[in-house]
Write an enzyme that holds these catalytic residues in place. Structure first.
Site, PDB file in Angstrom:
ATOM      1  N   HIS A  69       0.860  -1.187   0.000  1.00  0.00           N
ATOM      2  CA  HIS A  69       0.000   0.000   0.000  1.00  0.00           C
ATOM      3  C   HIS A  69       0.900   1.242   0.000  1.00  0.00           C
ATOM      4  O   HIS A  69       1.851   1.305   0.790  1.00  0.00           O
ATOM      5  CB  HIS A  69      -0.907  -0.023   1.237  1.00  0.00           C
ATOM      6  N   ASP A  85      -5.864  -8.966   5.716  1.00  0.00           N
ATOM      7  CA  ASP A  85      -6.951  -9.483   6.589  1.00  0.00           C
ATOM      8  C   ASP A  85      -8.256  -8.971   5.978  1.00  0.00           C
ATOM      9  O   ASP A  85      -8.244  -8.292   4.962  1.00  0.00           O
ATOM     10  CB  ASP A  85      -6.712  -9.042   8.036  1.00  0.00           C
TER      11      ASP A  85
HETATM   12  C1  GRF Z   1       1.245   0.838  -6.279  1.00  0.00           C
HETATM   13  O1  GRF Z   1       1.717   2.016  -5.636  1.00  0.00           O
HETATM   14  C2  GRF Z   1       0.302   0.117  -5.365  1.00  0.00           C
HETATM   15  O2  GRF Z   1       0.666   0.140  -4.004  1.00  0.00           O
HETATM   16  C3  GRF Z   1      -0.948   0.931  -5.561  1.00  0.00           C
HETATM   17  O3  GRF Z   1      -0.993   1.217  -6.941  1.00  0.00           O
HETATM   18  C4  GRF Z   1       0.339   1.171  -7.436  1.00  0.00           C
HETATM   19  C5  GRF Z   1       0.381   0.080  -8.477  1.00  0.00           C
HETATM   20  O4  GRF Z   1       1.524   0.272  -9.213  1.00  0.00           O
HETATM   21  N1  GRF Z   1      -2.113   0.196  -5.136  1.00  0.00           N
HETATM   22  P1  GRF Z   1       1.978  -0.882 -10.279  1.00  0.00           P
HETATM   23  O5  GRF Z   1       0.709  -1.405 -10.941  1.00  0.00           O
HETATM   24  O6  GRF Z   1       2.678  -1.955  -9.478  1.00  0.00           O
HETATM   25  O7  GRF Z   1       2.884  -0.147 -11.211  1.00  0.00           O
END
Ligand code: GRF
Length: 200
Positions: free
Chosen positions: A108, A140
């Site tokens: 995240h 979770d």
């Molecule tokens: C990442 O920062 C992820 O944490 C967030 O969206 C972005 C996805 O990037 N949910 P990618 O698809 O891995 O380039």
């Protein structure tokens, strides 16, 4: 260790894992990549690496539960040791967690518990924090609430907009993901309450 990675977008986190897995010493292999939508760069990255892919779109299923079961079965077919949600924009449900809870991690782009949900970098920028970052946690049933495995702090610069901040976060996120997933794969881990302990 056998990794199944779920993506929804550009897949730069996936790409970092694919690159790391090319080294046999890393101790993990991406055995499949799944997505909730077709035509995304993440799937192209998997195909380029010769990794099997699958897509389950929510609208193709009669209910959210049916979609969740379909995703869980598609993942199970590849016998993962660890499932990695890397930019996967859907919440996995009870059926999925029944099978893969405790061995599914999600990355995240914020420092949990701050700024959960779909817009971590935007929410951090709007709040005016000087430091944000990224979090790897064991999924979770909640939204970005699982036990934290790793975090990296990332500074917010005065001239940042959401994109520049998210790109800086993603640079740290890729490094955190590769480092931590590799350790979990090689050393094993266990979840004890809110703690994730690496090493057998
Ligand atoms: C990442 O920062 C992820 O944490 C967030 O969206 C972005 C996805 O990037 N949910 P990618 O698809 O891995 O380039």
């Amino acid at each position: 260790a056998r990794l199944v990675v779920l993506v929804s977008g550009s897949g730069t986190n996936l790409q970092a894992l694919l690159d790391a897995c090319a080294d046999p010493a890393y101790g993990a292999e991406v055995v499949a990549v799944g997505a909730d939508r077709a035509g995304i760069e993440g799937l192209v990255r998997a195909e380029r690496a010769g990794v099997p892919t699958f897509v389950h779109r929510l609208p193709d299923h009669d209910s959210r539960e049916a979609w969740d079961v379909a995703i869980a079965e598609a993942v199970a077919a590849h016998r993962p040791d660890l499932v990695v949600l890397a930019g996967f924009m859907k919440l996995v449900g009870a059926a999925f967690l029944e099978r893969f809870g405790g061995r599914t991690v999600n990355t995240h782009p914020a420092l949990s518990p701050s700024f959960p949900g779909m817009h971590g970098p935007r929410d951090a920028l709007e709040y005016g924090v000087k430091v944000t970052g990224c979090t790897l946690f064991v999924v979770d049933p909640g939204v970005d609430t699982g036990a934290i495995v790793a975090q990296t702090a990332v500074p917010v610069e005065p001239e940042d907009d959401v994109d520049s901040l998210h790109e800086r976060i993603k640079t740290a996120e890729r490094a955190m993901l590769v480092e931590t997933v590799g350790r979990m794969a090689r050393e094993g881990f266990r979840v004890e309450g809110r703690r994730v302990l690496l090493g057998r």
